[in-house]
Scaffold this motif. Structure first.
Motif, PDB file in Angstrom:
ATOM      1  N   GLU A 215       0.640  -1.023   0.088  1.00  0.00           N
ATOM      2  CA  GLU A 215      -0.113   0.030   0.031  1.00  0.00           C
ATOM      3  C   GLU A 215       0.769   1.099  -0.055  1.00  0.00           C
ATOM      4  N   GLU A 216       1.878   1.259   0.920  1.00  0.00           N
ATOM      5  CA  GLU A 216       2.900   2.392   0.865  1.00  0.00           C
ATOM      6  C   GLU A 216       3.735   2.701  -0.410  1.00  0.00           C
ATOM      7  N   PHE A 217       4.030   1.338  -1.097  1.00  0.00           N
ATOM      8  CA  PHE A 217       4.798   1.672  -1.958  1.00  0.00           C
ATOM      9  C   PHE A 217       3.937   2.118  -3.580  1.00  0.00           C
ATOM     10  N   ILE A 218       2.628   1.761  -3.440  1.00  0.00           N
ATOM     11  CA  ILE A 218       1.583   2.154  -4.318  1.00  0.00           C
ATOM     12  C   ILE A 218       1.499   3.492  -4.481  1.00  0.00           C
ATOM     13  N   LYS A 219       1.458   4.007  -3.230  1.00  0.00           N
ATOM     14  CA  LYS A 219       1.375   5.563  -2.927  1.00  0.00           C
ATOM     15  C   LYS A 219       2.304   6.347  -3.654  1.00  0.00           C
ATOM     16  N   GLY A 220       3.822   5.566  -3.509  1.00  0.00           N
ATOM     17  CA  GLY A 220       4.635   6.615  -4.013  1.00  0.00           C
ATOM     18  C   GLY A 220       5.399   6.404  -5.155  1.00  0.00           C
ATOM     19  N   TYR A 221       5.178   5.203  -5.822  1.00  0.00           N
ATOM     20  CA  TYR A 221       6.221   4.869  -6.799  1.00  0.00           C
ATOM     21  C   TYR A 221       5.966   5.603  -8.279  1.00  0.00           C
ATOM     22  N   ARG A 222       4.775   5.938  -8.628  1.00  0.00           N
ATOM     23  CA  ARG A 222       4.301   6.520  -9.467  1.00  0.00           C
ATOM     24  C   ARG A 222       5.273   8.028  -9.736  1.00  0.00           C
ATOM     25  N   LYS A 223       5.583   8.632  -8.739  1.00  0.00           N
ATOM     26  CA  LYS A 223       6.271   9.952  -8.611  1.00  0.00           C
ATOM     27  C   LYS A 223       7.873   9.709  -8.445  1.00  0.00           C
ATOM     28  N   ALA A 224       8.168   8.306  -8.673  1.00  0.00           N
ATOM     29  CA  ALA A 224       9.798   7.998  -8.448  1.00  0.00           C
ATOM     30  C   ALA A 224      10.026   7.132  -9.727  1.00  0.00           C
ATOM     31  N   GLN A 225      11.290   6.746  -9.480  1.00  0.00           N
ATOM     32  CA  GLN A 225      11.941   5.651 -10.528  1.00  0.00           C
ATOM     33  C   GLN A 225      11.648   4.313  -9.866  1.00  0.00           C
ATOM     34  N   LEU A 226      10.929   3.900 -10.630  1.00  0.00           N
ATOM     35  CA  LEU A 226      10.392   2.252 -10.273  1.00  0.00           C
ATOM     36  C   LEU A 226      11.394   1.374 -11.168  1.00  0.00           C
ATOM     37  N   ILE A 227      11.997   0.702 -10.390  1.00  0.00           N
ATOM     38  CA  ILE A 227      13.343  -0.114 -10.888  1.00  0.00           C
ATOM     39  C   ILE A 227      13.098  -1.642 -10.210  1.00  0.00           C
ATOM     40  N   ASP A 228      12.990  -2.701 -11.202  1.00  0.00           N
ATOM     41  CA  ASP A 228      12.876  -3.736 -11.056  1.00  0.00           C
ATOM     42  C   ASP A 228      14.437  -4.474 -11.398  1.00  0.00           C
ATOM     43  N   VAL A 229      14.890  -5.035 -10.213  1.00  0.00           N
ATOM     44  CA  VAL A 229      16.250  -5.396 -10.225  1.00  0.00           C
ATOM     45  C   VAL A 229      16.384  -7.028 -10.494  1.00  0.00           C
ATOM     46  N   ARG A 230      15.489  -7.636 -10.787  1.00  0.00           N
ATOM     47  CA  ARG A 230      15.462  -8.942 -11.348  1.00  0.00           C
ATOM     48  C   ARG A 230      16.208  -9.234 -12.586  1.00  0.00           C
TER      49      ARG A 230
ATOM     50  N   ALA B 275       7.384  -0.424 -14.457  1.00  0.00           N
ATOM     51  CA  ALA B 275       8.719  -0.576 -13.796  1.00  0.00           C
ATOM     52  C   ALA B 275       9.730  -0.761 -15.014  1.00  0.00           C
ATOM     53  N   ARG B 276      11.042  -0.307 -14.855  1.00  0.00           N
ATOM     54  CA  ARG B 276      11.842  -0.605 -15.977  1.00  0.00           C
ATOM     55  C   ARG B 276      13.062  -1.746 -15.354  1.00  0.00           C
ATOM     56  N   ASN B 277      13.598  -2.370 -16.161  1.00  0.00           N
ATOM     57  CA  ASN B 277      14.437  -3.450 -15.529  1.00  0.00           C
ATOM     58  C   ASN B 277      15.848  -2.842 -15.624  1.00  0.00           C
ATOM     59  N   LEU B 278      16.395  -3.041 -14.363  1.00  0.00           N
ATOM     60  CA  LEU B 278      17.851  -2.637 -14.159  1.00  0.00           C
ATOM     61  C   LEU B 278      18.450  -3.935 -13.474  1.00  0.00           C
ATOM     62  N   PRO B 279      18.954  -4.960 -14.014  1.00  0.00           N
ATOM     63  CA  PRO B 279      19.144  -6.209 -13.193  1.00  0.00           C
ATOM     64  C   PRO B 279      20.346  -5.905 -12.231  1.00  0.00           C
ATOM     65  N   MET B 280      20.181  -6.593 -11.159  1.00  0.00           N
ATOM     66  CA  MET B 280      21.216  -6.491 -10.090  1.00  0.00           C
ATOM     67  C   MET B 280      22.747  -6.667 -10.719  1.00  0.00           C
ATOM     68  N   THR B 281      22.735  -7.805 -11.585  1.00  0.00           N
ATOM     69  CA  THR B 281      23.816  -8.178 -12.191  1.00  0.00           C
ATOM     70  C   THR B 281      24.423  -7.036 -12.990  1.00  0.00           C
ATOM     71  N   GLN B 282      24.009  -6.277 -13.450  1.00  0.00           N
ATOM     72  CA  GLN B 282      24.278  -4.943 -14.384  1.00  0.00           C
ATOM     73  C   GLN B 282      24.478  -3.660 -13.477  1.00  0.00           C
ATOM     74  N   MET B 283      24.134  -3.732 -12.481  1.00  0.00           N
ATOM     75  CA  MET B 283      23.937  -2.432 -11.685  1.00  0.00           C
ATOM     76  C   MET B 283      25.339  -1.671 -11.376  1.00  0.00           C
ATOM     77  N   LYS B 284      26.417  -2.130 -11.267  1.00  0.00           N
ATOM     78  CA  LYS B 284      27.503  -1.369 -11.607  1.00  0.00           C
ATOM     79  C   LYS B 284      27.831  -0.431 -12.768  1.00  0.00           C
ATOM     80  N   MET B 285      27.467  -1.242 -13.864  1.00  0.00           N
ATOM     81  CA  MET B 285      27.527  -0.918 -15.128  1.00  0.00           C
ATOM     82  C   MET B 285      26.518   0.250 -15.504  1.00  0.00           C
ATOM     83  N   ARG B 286      25.451  -0.020 -15.017  1.00  0.00           N
ATOM     84  CA  ARG B 286      24.277   1.059 -15.409  1.00  0.00           C
ATOM     85  C   ARG B 286      23.930   2.030 -14.425  1.00  0.00           C
ATOM     86  N   LYS B 287      24.573   2.366 -13.563  1.00  0.00           N
ATOM     87  CA  LYS B 287      24.192   2.820 -12.123  1.00  0.00           C
ATOM     88  C   LYS B 287      23.835   4.367 -12.536  1.00  0.00           C
TER      89      LYS B 287
END
Length: 129
Positions: free
Chosen positions: A36-51, A64-76
């Protein structure tokens, strides 16, 4: 024999202290939100799926946009530091690690979804839909 037990106890105490300290530090920069808290705020933020992309394609939170944890260092650099960041993964482990990485990069408002995507009951988008 006694000194071996004392060493073992000391190692256990140090490990517990480290774990508690890490958790307390994490609470200073990372907020875990209910759905519920997540839904209230994510539309005004960067929503990132790290899977990973295959997990993302099988279903993700709408918007959501996909930014995998395995690529986080390269794409930060793709994550803006001046906007809140809402992260999620399958169960919350990877998103917490991603938040720690983003904190080091200067992101200040970091949020993770409690229980991750597997607990999500809101709108979902799949690659085929």
């Amino acid at each position: 024999m006694l000194w071996q037990w004392l060493i073992l106890i000391a190692i256990i105490v140090i490990f517990i202290g480290y774990t508690i300290g890490k958790m307390l530090y994490q609470r200073t920069y990372l907020k875990t939100l209910t759905q519920e808290e997540f839904i209230k705020g994510y539309r005004k933020a960067q929503l990132i799926d790290v899977r990973e992309p295959n997990e993302f394609d099988n279903g993700h939170i709408l918007g959501a946009r996909n930014l995998p944890m395995t690529q986080m260092k390269m794409r930060k650099g793709e994550v803006r530091k001046d906007k809140p960041v809402y992260l999620y993964c399958q169960n919350g482990m990877r998103s917490t690690r991603a938040a720690a990485m983003l904190k080091k990069q200067g992101c200040k408002e970091l949020y993770v979804l409690k229980g991750g995507f597997k607990k999500w009951t809101g709108k979902v988008k799949t690659k085929n839909a």
